[in-house]
Design a protein around this motif. Sequence first.
Motif, mmCIF file in Angstrom:
data_model
loop_
_atom_site.group_PDB
_atom_site.id
_atom_site.type_symbol
_atom_site.label_atom_id
_atom_site.label_comp_id
_atom_site.label_asym_id
_atom_site.label_seq_id
_atom_site.Cartn_x
_atom_site.Cartn_y
_atom_site.Cartn_z
ATOM 1 N N LEU A 197 20.648 -55.415 -50.621
ATOM 2 C CA LEU A 197 20.353 -54.946 -49.214
ATOM 3 C C LEU A 197 20.368 -56.202 -48.363
ATOM 4 C CD1 LEU A 197 17.488 -52.540 -49.649
ATOM 5 C CD2 LEU A 197 19.810 -52.042 -49.563
ATOM 6 N N SER A 198 20.607 -56.184 -47.115
ATOM 7 C CA SER A 198 20.518 -57.298 -46.270
ATOM 8 C C SER A 198 19.189 -57.387 -45.922
ATOM 9 C CB SER A 198 21.528 -57.033 -44.918
ATOM 10 O OG SER A 198 20.996 -55.809 -44.207
ATOM 11 N N SER A 199 18.695 -58.507 -45.216
ATOM 12 C CA SER A 199 17.497 -58.589 -44.781
ATOM 13 C C SER A 199 16.935 -57.811 -43.719
ATOM 14 C CB SER A 199 17.458 -60.246 -44.124
ATOM 15 O OG SER A 199 18.161 -60.241 -43.124
ATOM 16 N N SER A 200 17.863 -56.872 -43.272
ATOM 17 C CA SER A 200 17.514 -55.989 -42.369
ATOM 18 C C SER A 200 17.535 -54.473 -43.078
ATOM 19 C CB SER A 200 18.318 -55.597 -41.234
ATOM 20 O OG SER A 200 19.849 -55.458 -41.317
ATOM 21 N N GLY A 201 17.691 -54.500 -44.368
ATOM 22 C CA GLY A 201 17.636 -53.306 -45.391
ATOM 23 C C GLY A 201 18.728 -52.513 -45.065
ATOM 24 N N LYS A 215 29.618 -56.647 -42.978
ATOM 25 C CA LYS A 215 28.367 -57.233 -43.502
ATOM 26 C C LYS A 215 27.708 -56.090 -44.312
ATOM 27 C CE LYS A 215 24.070 -59.214 -42.697
ATOM 28 N NZ LYS A 215 23.071 -59.697 -41.586
ATOM 29 N N ASP A 216 27.804 -54.659 -43.466
ATOM 30 C CA ASP A 216 26.762 -53.828 -44.202
ATOM 31 C C ASP A 216 27.648 -52.518 -44.393
ATOM 32 O OD1 ASP A 216 24.300 -55.187 -43.672
ATOM 33 O OD2 ASP A 216 24.898 -54.442 -41.434
ATOM 34 N N MET A 217 27.701 -51.606 -45.378
ATOM 35 C CA MET A 217 28.478 -50.580 -45.825
ATOM 36 C C MET A 217 28.337 -49.533 -44.659
ATOM 37 S SD MET A 217 28.137 -50.416 -50.027
ATOM 38 C CE MET A 217 29.529 -49.318 -50.108
ATOM 39 N N THR A 218 29.107 -48.729 -44.601
ATOM 40 C CA THR A 218 29.158 -47.591 -43.685
ATOM 41 C C THR A 218 28.992 -46.170 -44.811
ATOM 42 O OG1 THR A 218 31.728 -47.164 -43.827
ATOM 43 C CG2 THR A 218 30.714 -48.586 -42.100
#
Length: 61
Positions: A41-45, A12-15
């Motif tokens: 961005l995701s909802s968590s930024g 879901k999120d990039m490293t």
Amino acid sequence: MAQMLKLSGETKDMTLDEIARFVELARSVDTPGDRPVYAELSSSGKIKQLEVSVGERADRY
């Protein structure tokens, strides 16, 4: 239309390693260092996707 380089994270999120790979790819096709980078961005930024224009024109679309 400008050519775009887009990269999404494996999950879901990039490293940090995935972001570094995005920069390596952009540099390998001679993308100017002053070119704007766009992020989804995701909802968590957290970063989900990055894109940059790699063609002669710097416009996004």
